[in-house]
Design a protein around this motif. Structure first.
Motif, PDB file in Angstrom:
ATOM      1  N   TRP A  97       0.838  -1.207   0.000  1.00  0.00           N
ATOM      2  CA  TRP A  97       0.000   0.000   0.000  1.00  0.00           C
ATOM      3  C   TRP A  97       0.869   1.252   0.000  1.00  0.00           C
ATOM      4  N   GLN A 101       1.518   4.229  -2.945  1.00  0.00           N
ATOM      5  CA  GLN A 101       1.141   5.610  -2.631  1.00  0.00           C
ATOM      6  C   GLN A 101       2.300   6.569  -2.881  1.00  0.00           C
ATOM      7  N   LEU A 172      -5.887   3.980  -7.218  1.00  0.00           N
ATOM      8  CA  LEU A 172      -4.899   4.937  -7.707  1.00  0.00           C
ATOM      9  C   LEU A 172      -4.960   5.064  -9.221  1.00  0.00           C
ATOM     10  N   LEU A 192      -8.501   7.610   2.148  1.00  0.00           N
ATOM     11  CA  LEU A 192      -7.390   6.685   1.934  1.00  0.00           C
ATOM     12  C   LEU A 192      -7.075   5.890   3.205  1.00  0.00           C
ATOM     13  N   GLN A 196      -7.188   1.865   3.367  1.00  0.00           N
ATOM     14  CA  GLN A 196      -6.084   1.012   3.773  1.00  0.00           C
ATOM     15  C   GLN A 196      -6.556  -0.025   4.793  1.00  0.00           C
TER      16      GLN A 196
END
Length: 219
Positions: A97, A101, A172, A192, A196
Motif C-alpha cells: 500500500w 502511494q 490509484l 485513503l 487502507q
C-alpha cells in the motif's frame, strides 16, 4: 591559467541518464519518450546514452529492471520469514500500500508497459528472476500460518499477491473516474486511511485469519 578539464565520472553519468530516463518513460511510455529530452535533463549528449546503454530499447529495459529491483529489495527487507505469519502478511500488505502511494513512477511505467502488452518486460530475464523469491517467501508464510492454525484457508501465494496489488492499486489507477462517478474524493487523506484498513481486513479474510486486531506496531 587554463582550468583543468572536468574529469568524467562514468557511474554518475550513467546514474543520471537512468534517473532522467525513468522520469521520461513514466511520463510518456516507450513510444512517446524522446532521447533528446532524456540527455538534456541528464546534462550530457546522445553519444553517452548509446555508449552506456546501447539503444533506447535497452535503456528502457534497464529502467524497468531498476523500478522492479527497488520494490523487490524493499520487500526482501521486510524479512517475512522471521515474522509470525499474521504479522508477515500484514507487513507485506501495508508495505505494498505505502509503496504504491509513494512511488507513482512504478505505477506509471508499468501502466505504459501493460499498454504495450508487456513487450519489453518479457525481454528482461532479471525481473522474473528477482520476483520469484517473493512468491516463495509468501508461500512459506501461508504454509506456516495454516500449519499453526493462524490461517484457516489455504491460498495460492501468487493469487494472493495479485489480489493484494489489485486492492492497493485500483483506486490509484482510477482515482479521477471513480471520484467523479461516486462524487467522492478518492485522494482525500481520510478516505485513503479508511481504504487502507479495508484492504488489510480483506487480505486477512482471504486467508481466514483471526479477527483484525490493533496491528499498528507491526506495520
Amino acid at each position: 591559467m587554463e582550468a583543468a578539464p572536468r574529469k568524467r565520472n562514468p557511474e554518475r553519468t550513467r546514474a543520471s541518464l537512468l534517473k532522467s530516463a525513468t522520469r521520461e518513460f513514466a511520463q510518456y511510455g516507450f513510444d512517446g519518450a524522446r532521447v533528446d529530452r532524456i540527455v538534456r535533463r541528464a546534462r550530457c549528449n546522445p553519444r553517452m546514452l548509446y555508449h552506456y546503454f546501447g539503444s533506447k530499447q535497452q535503456l528502457y529495459i534497464e529502467v524497468l529492471e531498476d523500478v522492479y529491483r527497488t520494490i523487490r529489495a524493499e520487500e526482501q527487507a521486510l524479512d517475512l520469514a522471521a515474522a509470525p505469519p499474521r504479522d508477515g502478511l500484514l507487513r507485506l500488505t501495508r508495505f505494498t500500500w505505502a509503496h504504491f502511494q509513494a512511488q507513482r513512477v512504478f505505477i506509471d511505467i508499468t501502466r505504459y508497459e501493460n499498454l504495450a502488452r508487456g513487450k519489453y518486460i518479457r525481454r528482461s530475464k532479471a525481473i522474473a528472476k528477482m520476483s520469484s523469491p517473493l512468491i516463495e517467501q509468501l508461500r512459506t508464510v501461508l504454509e506456516r500460518g495454516h500449519a499453526a492454525g493462524a490461517f484457516r484457508h489455504t491460498v495460492d501465494p501468487l493469487q494472493l499477491y495479485v489480489s493484494i496489488v489489485a486492492l492497493c492499486l485500483h483506486h490509484l489507477n482510477n482515482v479521477h473516474t471513480l471520484s467523479a462517478t461516486f462524487s467522492t474524493d478518492l485522494a482525500d487523506a481520510a478516505w485513503l486511511a479508511d481504504r487502507q484498513e479495508h484492504v488489510v481486513a480483506m487480505v486477512l479474510r482471504m486467508v481466514g485469519a483471526t479477527e483484525l486486531e490493533d496491528d499498528a506496531a507491526s506495520s
